[in-house]
Design a protein around this motif. Structure first.
Motif, PDB file in Angstrom:
ATOM      1  N   GLU A   1      25.285  13.965 -46.399  1.00  0.00           N
ATOM      2  CA  GLU A   1      24.103  13.547 -46.135  1.00  0.00           C
ATOM      3  C   GLU A   1      24.023  12.215 -46.289  1.00  0.00           C
ATOM      4  O   GLU A   1      24.764  11.622 -47.205  1.00  0.00           O
ATOM      5  CB  GLU A   1      22.902  13.883 -47.004  1.00  0.00           C
ATOM      6  N   LEU A   2      23.314  11.269 -45.463  1.00  0.00           N
ATOM      7  CA  LEU A   2      23.403   9.775 -45.437  1.00  0.00           C
ATOM      8  C   LEU A   2      22.104   9.313 -45.990  1.00  0.00           C
ATOM      9  O   LEU A   2      21.019   9.299 -45.061  1.00  0.00           O
ATOM     10  CB  LEU A   2      23.962   9.318 -44.278  1.00  0.00           C
ATOM     11  N   VAL A   3      21.882   8.416 -46.968  1.00  0.00           N
ATOM     12  CA  VAL A   3      20.795   7.647 -47.423  1.00  0.00           C
ATOM     13  C   VAL A   3      21.007   6.413 -47.864  1.00  0.00           C
ATOM     14  O   VAL A   3      22.400   5.939 -48.038  1.00  0.00           O
ATOM     15  CB  VAL A   3      20.171   8.533 -48.792  1.00  0.00           C
ATOM     16  N   ALA A   4      20.271   5.474 -48.217  1.00  0.00           N
ATOM     17  CA  ALA A   4      20.496   4.329 -48.404  1.00  0.00           C
ATOM     18  C   ALA A   4      19.783   3.849 -49.847  1.00  0.00           C
ATOM     19  O   ALA A   4      18.673   4.175 -50.014  1.00  0.00           O
ATOM     20  CB  ALA A   4      20.102   3.130 -47.484  1.00  0.00           C
ATOM     21  N   GLU A   5      20.558   3.162 -50.624  1.00  0.00           N
ATOM     22  CA  GLU A   5      19.759   2.967 -52.008  1.00  0.00           C
ATOM     23  C   GLU A   5      20.143   1.322 -52.196  1.00  0.00           C
ATOM     24  O   GLU A   5      20.695   0.530 -51.327  1.00  0.00           O
ATOM     25  CB  GLU A   5      20.705   3.470 -53.213  1.00  0.00           C
ATOM     26  N   GLN A   6      19.464   0.808 -53.141  1.00  0.00           N
ATOM     27  CA  GLN A   6      19.380  -0.619 -53.433  1.00  0.00           C
ATOM     28  C   GLN A   6      20.904  -1.295 -53.441  1.00  0.00           C
ATOM     29  O   GLN A   6      21.904  -0.643 -53.935  1.00  0.00           O
ATOM     30  CB  GLN A   6      18.817  -0.812 -54.563  1.00  0.00           C
ATOM     31  N   GLY A   7      21.211  -2.287 -52.921  1.00  0.00           N
ATOM     32  CA  GLY A   7      22.485  -2.792 -52.612  1.00  0.00           C
ATOM     33  C   GLY A   7      22.781  -3.353 -51.437  1.00  0.00           C
ATOM     34  O   GLY A   7      21.959  -2.980 -50.336  1.00  0.00           O
ATOM     35  N   SER A   8      23.772  -3.878 -51.056  1.00  0.00           N
ATOM     36  CA  SER A   8      24.270  -4.309 -49.685  1.00  0.00           C
ATOM     37  C   SER A   8      25.471  -3.401 -49.217  1.00  0.00           C
ATOM     38  O   SER A   8      26.015  -2.489 -49.999  1.00  0.00           O
ATOM     39  CB  SER A   8      24.965  -5.929 -49.709  1.00  0.00           C
ATOM     40  N   ALA A   9      25.578  -3.373 -48.026  1.00  0.00           N
ATOM     41  CA  ALA A   9      26.790  -2.517 -47.503  1.00  0.00           C
ATOM     42  C   ALA A   9      27.909  -2.970 -47.323  1.00  0.00           C
ATOM     43  O   ALA A   9      28.039  -4.267 -47.465  1.00  0.00           O
ATOM     44  CB  ALA A   9      26.219  -2.363 -45.694  1.00  0.00           C
TER      45      ALA A   9
END
Length: 259
Positions: free
Chosen positions: A201-209
């Motif tokens: 599963e792919l989600v995004a959290e605080q921070g940069s890629a």
């Protein structure tokens, strides 16, 4: 990470994710081909460098030219109204059209795909069945289950890979991620050996890629050899209770993979 350019086919290339995948593949230096039904629409939406192959994933006889001599196929297609025909049938038809070719398969499905009490059950069941086709096909693959599109906050750009598909609220609380980040992960999976036989599963959290996602892929557990479901997935959709046509499709793929 630097890799040799590949020939990549994008399925669902004029959709909101597919067009970003095509652009990202071009930006990464890959020879990029798009499966399209309407060349006029595709030419307006896709970079000029993208090759167009006319075909329809619901019509198997139209797919052979599109899949010829590709190194990888990224499948981003989907339909809320016809998941059996499009989400599932499209994967089945693309795999059948390969006729012995062995490209890397990267399939996008959805977070919560293993839920059995969701308002989206009908859609999710067919997406899960499409995952099973890919695992049964014997090809190198990566399966990505993104969270809710573009519902992340602006400072949430750090991709997070999860396994077990335990987030099942059926809403953005399960996790969100930008369409652009999804496209970047899908294209990265094409050329990263560490992404092979991973489902997440792919989600995004605080921070940069990060500039390189190799370590994110490498940290994941591989799916078990010969398994139809992903590592850590709940065993709540027994294959032996599946509709007979679905079981027949899986058996045919297993036979082809072993031949």
């Amino acid at each position: 990470m630097t890799t040799a350019p590949l020939t990549v086919l994008v399925v669902g290339a004029t959709g909101s994710i597919g067009r970003l995948v095509a652009a990202e593949a071009v930006a990464q230096g890959h020879t990029t081909r798009a499966l399209v039904r309407d060349t006029g629409t595709a030419r307006r939406l896709l970079p000029a460098e993208v090759q167009l192959a006319v075909g329809d994933i619901t019509q198997p006889d139209t797919l052979r030219e599109a899949v010829a001599d590709v190194d990888a196929i990224v499948l981003t297609h989907g339909s809320m109204s016809s998941p059996e025909t499009v989400d599932y049938g499209g994967v089945r038809n693309v795999l059948a059209a390969l006729d012995g070719q062995k490209p890397r398969i990267v399939l996008m499905t959805a977070i919560g795909v293993t839920a059995r009490s969701s308002a989206y059950n009908h859609l999710l069941e067919w997406k899960r069945r499409s995952e099973r086709l890919v695992r049964a096909g014997g090809l190198p693959y990566t399966i990505v289950r993104p969270g809710w599109f573009d519902m992340n906050d602006p400072d949430e750009q750090r991709p997070v890979f999860l396994q077990g598909d335990t987030r099942r609220s059926g809403g953005p609380a399960d996790g969100a991620v930008s369409r652009r980040r999804i496209a970047q992960v899908l294209v990265a999976a094409v050329a990263t050996p560490e992404a092979a036989r991973r489902t997440f599963e792919l989600v995004a959290e605080q921070g940069s890629a990060p500039s390189d996602m190799t370590q994110l892929f490498a940290a994941l557990d591989e799916d078990a050899p010969g398994a139809l479901d992903a590592v850590r997935d709940e065993d709540n959709m027994p294959p032996e209770r599946e509709p007979q046509p679905v079981r027949d499709d899986l058996a045919a793929l297993v036979t082809r993979a072993g031949s």
